[in-house]
Design an enzyme around this catalytic site. Structure first.
Site, PDB file in Angstrom:
ATOM      1  N   TYR A 290       2.181 -27.809 -30.672  1.00 11.51           N
ATOM      2  CA  TYR A 290       2.567 -26.716 -31.564  1.00 11.51           C
ATOM      3  C   TYR A 290       1.358 -25.903 -32.043  1.00 11.51           C
ATOM      4  O   TYR A 290       1.367 -24.673 -31.955  1.00 11.51           O
ATOM      5  CB  TYR A 290       3.372 -27.249 -32.738  1.00 11.51           C
ATOM      6  CG  TYR A 290       4.837 -27.480 -32.418  1.00 11.51           C
ATOM      7  CD1 TYR A 290       5.248 -27.816 -31.124  1.00 11.51           C
ATOM      8  CD2 TYR A 290       5.814 -27.382 -33.390  1.00 11.51           C
ATOM      9  CE1 TYR A 290       6.571 -28.042 -30.812  1.00 11.51           C
ATOM     10  CE2 TYR A 290       7.157 -27.597 -33.087  1.00 11.51           C
ATOM     11  CZ  TYR A 290       7.527 -27.929 -31.804  1.00 11.51           C
ATOM     12  OH  TYR A 290       8.844 -28.134 -31.512  1.00 11.51           O
ATOM     13  N   GLU A 297      -0.292 -17.863 -28.858  1.00  5.83           N
ATOM     14  CA  GLU A 297       0.557 -16.739 -29.257  1.00  5.83           C
ATOM     15  C   GLU A 297      -0.235 -15.729 -30.083  1.00  5.83           C
ATOM     16  O   GLU A 297      -0.108 -14.509 -29.889  1.00  5.83           O
ATOM     17  CB  GLU A 297       1.753 -17.256 -30.068  1.00  5.83           C
ATOM     18  CG  GLU A 297       2.773 -18.038 -29.254  1.00  5.83           C
ATOM     19  CD  GLU A 297       3.878 -18.611 -30.116  1.00  5.83           C
ATOM     20  OE1 GLU A 297       4.045 -18.137 -31.260  1.00  5.83           O
ATOM     21  OE2 GLU A 297       4.576 -19.546 -29.664  1.00  5.83           O
TER      22      GLU A 297
END
Length: 374
Positions: A290, A297
């Site tokens: 994560y 991102e």
């Protein structure tokens, strides 16, 4: 390899305690691990399958108090008196609604030291309340054990997503091993269509939460699904330079690996089947995947600021009929700030879920020495 043998276990309850009678005679080498969430039992004794080693595992319906709980050996059985943390009648003993062939109900089993008439009245009320709750459970339970339409749908959905992300991950790894660094520039060309299909379909997870088909947090599902779709459909799909960037390969690999673990976990949950190794992966691998996905991102969003600043794609310049100006790169800067807030909440949510799901494994050794003979 010898099959696991479980003894007959008879259980009853009052508002404050759960009683268990393990039907074993001539018991030796008793090993008991009692935690707030579960009970593990192992012993040598004479049971339904003769003189053998018997063991079983129970995940309780609600937490119990290991400190105040006791067990004892007798000539005919091993008896437990387990204190509930919250005084109330349970509709069943186990956390999940499962049928254990060796677990039996003993409606007459209550603590032996209660002789007061008022206590007897309370026990009768508890007995009646337990019967009513168990009857309600049985009415709501599918006697034929056939999956409901919603369970069938969720299983097929998770299976489709698992197959899709597995294909993406294997293709990325295979192309990288075969073609080396050049494969990173061809990630979108190779699996872009499959990734867009899986991510578009993932929008259904928001409605799964809204409709109560799953117990996941609606806000977390909304943030994760819409955030990924924004990166994929608004940024990468619209900007060719992002499609050939190495970041695209890394992003697809991290997303796919996380989902290859997540969706099988959900599939087995629907079947009420728990695989400890898969649970461990689900609630530990996110610690790496994560944060890594968030960094990638954010890197893509940062690259997009200059790219979309050059192309003015999605930007609205004055003058125009609506007299509205919108500069998309400014929005991306604001989006980076929102990512910090949303990602922090997402990581915190996963941490709390990890604490909840893995507590049993971490607490077994802590409490195993705190059980006493009466």
């Amino acid at each position: 390899m010898a099959s696991k043998l479980s003894p007959f276990v008879y259980w009853g309850q009052s508002n404050e305690t759960v009683s268990l009678k393990v039907d074993l005679r001539n018991v030796e080498n008793v090993e008991v691990t009692l935690t707030k969430e579960s009970l593990d039992f192992s012993a040598q004794g004479l049971g339904v399958k003769g003189n053998n080693k018997y063991n079983f595992h129970l995940d309780f319906y609600l937490p119990v108090d290991p400190e105040k709980s006791r067990y004892r050996k007798t000539d005919l059985a091993v008896e437990f008196q387990i204190e509930k943390l919250v005084g109330e009648t349970w509709p069943r003993l186990t956390e999940q609604r499962i049928k254990l062939p060796w677990l039996k109900i003993d409606f007459d089993k209550f603590p032996l030291d209660d002789s007061d008439e008022d206590v007897e009245v309370d026990k009768a009320k508890s007995f009646e309340e337990m019967q009513n709750k168990m009857a309600a459970e049985l009415e709501n339970q599918d006697i034929s054990d056939k999956p409901t339409p919603s369970q069938t749908y969720l299983f097929l959905y998770n299976l489709f997503q698992f197959v899709g992300y597995t294909y993406i991950f294997i293709t990325l790894m295979y192309n990288y091993v075969r073609y080396g660094e050049s494969a990173r520039q061809a990630a979108f060309e190779g699996v872009g269509t499959q990734m867009m299909t899986c991510q578009a379909l993932a929008t259904l997870e928001i409605f799964h939460s809204l409709l109560g088909l799953v117990k996941s947090n609606v806000l977390m599902a909304l943030v994760q699904v819409l955030g990924r779709n924004f990166i994929l459909f608004i940024l990468i799909l619209q900007e060719p330079r992002l499609q050939i960037s190495s970041c695209c390969w890394y992003l697809f690999a991290v997303w796919a690996l996380a989902e290859v673990i997540r969706y099988p976990f959900y599939m087995f949950q629907i079947l009420d089947f728990k695989i400890r190794q898969l649970t461990w992966l689900r609630y530990n691998m996110w610690i790496i995947l994560y944060p890594l996905g968030i960094i990638i991102e954010a890197t893509i969003v940062f690259q997009s600021i200059s790219y979309f600043g050059e192309t003015n794609f999605f930007s609205i310049a004055l003058p125009n009929s609506g007299n509205i100006a919108f500069h998309f790169p400014y929005f991306l800067i604001a989006y980076l700030a929102l990512m910090c807030f949303g990602s922090t909440n997402n990581l915190k949510y996963m941490y709390l879920q990890r604490q909840k799901q893995l507590y049993i494994s971490g607490a077994k050794n802590t409490h195993s020495s705190k059980n006493k003979y009466t």
